[in-house]
Scaffold this active site. Structure first.
Site, mmCIF file in Angstrom:
data_model
loop_
_atom_site.group_PDB
_atom_site.id
_atom_site.type_symbol
_atom_site.label_atom_id
_atom_site.label_comp_id
_atom_site.label_asym_id
_atom_site.label_seq_id
_atom_site.Cartn_x
_atom_site.Cartn_y
_atom_site.Cartn_z
ATOM 1 N N TRP A 103 0.826 -1.209 0.000
ATOM 2 C CA TRP A 103 0.000 0.000 0.000
ATOM 3 C C TRP A 103 0.857 1.254 0.000
ATOM 4 C CZ3 TRP A 103 -4.369 -0.300 -2.086
ATOM 5 C CH2 TRP A 103 -5.183 -1.433 -1.936
ATOM 6 N N ASP A 173 -1.775 6.688 6.535
ATOM 7 C CA ASP A 173 -2.820 5.844 5.962
ATOM 8 C C ASP A 173 -3.144 4.781 7.016
ATOM 9 O OD1 ASP A 173 -4.389 3.987 4.669
ATOM 10 O OD2 ASP A 173 -2.991 3.608 3.013
ATOM 11 N N LYS A 197 -12.394 -1.834 6.288
ATOM 12 C CA LYS A 197 -11.673 -2.828 7.084
ATOM 13 C C LYS A 197 -12.107 -2.756 8.544
ATOM 14 C CE LYS A 197 -8.693 -2.939 3.389
ATOM 15 N NZ LYS A 197 -7.963 -1.992 2.559
#
Ligand SMILES: *Cc1c(COP(=O)(O)O)cnc(C)c1O
Length: 362
Positions: A103, A173, A197
């Protein structure tokens, strides 16, 4: 009620049963208005109240200090990978990143489209098996911001300590670990997270931004992609993802009822200890992918001797009622995602299954 699966999906992921049941109760009629929440104007008092209450709940639970704006945006965390440099990376400045895996890499690649980037620290040489040491980062004064990926969902690593960037804005993030543990939000200039999530269903991205970052932003970018516009309009510049925000609201209430973030962390550690112990006590039958010092309490990654055995593990686990244990296609192996909503019982059942599978296959 039919039996719920042991859901270890990486995202979208498990939601608390109590939240789903509450949403089911209110699905057709929201709080006595004769309609569902999806059928009313986002300018209605009911939605404005929901929007405001969801922000206050997040502020309270995450202990967000005064001086931050909370926004509910669309386009996922992936759109933030672009919005951040579009808004915050000025000519002559450099966006710096800690490169920790899949990511982080996507965030870097996207920023490269908009300006100059650099990697301040990386664990790439070690196949991203840990978070690199960031205790002594030297950041040049031309740094626009430092971006960290709090939890690498695919590799299974998580920061245990965030870097101290002084006056340089730190951006996190937290898509896959927001609200999994208490965090000193004041260290960050910005935190963002796709909801699917740990916060709710997909469709909404939470952005928490220190207000001074909203000054002097460029005006020649798409209106929808300007933080200034979104913040000024209280995330109501256009039609927001009403149902997703509603679900996030219910998840936040569930976290509050269950003791807040300290309780979430305690529970998450108890849950993941079960599975990490099954790995560590297996005499090498299971191998953890990540260094113990960087292990995630949200995504546990592990391997078996060979891919054949891993396939067998996935197949037999599915027959036993477990879902989502196959590792991400880019890295292979196995992964158990143990987000807030995954119950202790599911993790206990998985640890038991792992011990039993080992017995039958060694
Ligand atoms: C899932 C994930 C993303 C991407 O989220 P989208 O909402 O699908 O764009 C970004 N960062 C991390 C750490 C993630 O886990």
């Amino acid at each position: 009620m039919s039996k719920r699966a042991y859901n270890f999906n990486a995202g979208p992921a498990a939601l608390p049963l109590e939240v789903l049941e509450k949403a089911q109760k209110e699905f057709v009629e929201y709080q006595g208005i004769g309609m569902s929440i999806m059928e009313i104007s986002h300018r209605s008092s009911q939605y404005e109240q929901l929007n405001d209450e969801t922000q206050s709940l997040l502020k309270e639970l995450f202990a967000i200090p005064d001086g931050y704006k909370i926004m509910f945006l669309q386009g996922g965390a992936s759109t933030q990978f672009a919005m951040i440099p579009m808004n915050l990376l000025k000519p002559g400045k450099v966006a710096r990143f800690v490169h920790t895996g899949s990511w982080a890499e996507k965030a870097i690649k996207e920023a490269q489209l908009f300006g100059e980037t650099a990697v301040a620290a990386s664990s790439e040489a070690d196949k991203f098996n840990r978070i690199p040491d960031v205790s002594n980062l030297q950041l040049d004064a031309n740094t626009a911001y430092l971006h960290v990926t709090s939890n690498e969902t695919i590799e299974g690593s998580q920061y245990q300590q965030y870097p101290d960037t002084g006056s340089i804005p730190l951006i996190g993030d937290m898509s896959s670990d927001i609200l999994s543990r208490p965090v000193d939000v004041s260290k960050f200039a910005m935190i963002y997270a796709g909801a699917q999530k740990n916060l709710g269903p997909s469709g909404v991205t939470v952005v928490i931004m220190r207000e001074d970052l909203l000054n002097d932003l460029p005006k020649n970018i798409s209106t929808m992609l300007r933080y200034e516009i979104q913040a000024k309009n209280n995330s109501l510049y256009n039609t927001p993802p009403v149902y997703s925000v509603y679900m996030v609201n219910l998840v936040l209430k569930w976290i509050k009822e269950n003791g807040g973030l300290a309780a979430m962390e305690k529970r998450n550690r108890e849950k993941t200890d079960l599975i990490y112990q099954a790995i560590d006590n297996s005499n090498g039958f299971y191998r953890g992918v990540v260094d113990p010092g960087s292990r995630s309490i949200m995504n546990i990654t592990f391997r078996l001797q060979d891919e054949e055995l891993e396939k067998k593990f996935v197949k037999e686990s599915e027959q036993a009622g477990f879902v989502g244990l196959k590792g991400h296609r880019s890295v292979g192996g196995l992964r158990a995602s143990t987000y807030n909503a995954v119950p202790y019982e599911a993790c206990k059942a998985l640890a038991d299954f792992m011990a039993d599978f080992q017995k039958r296959n060694s």
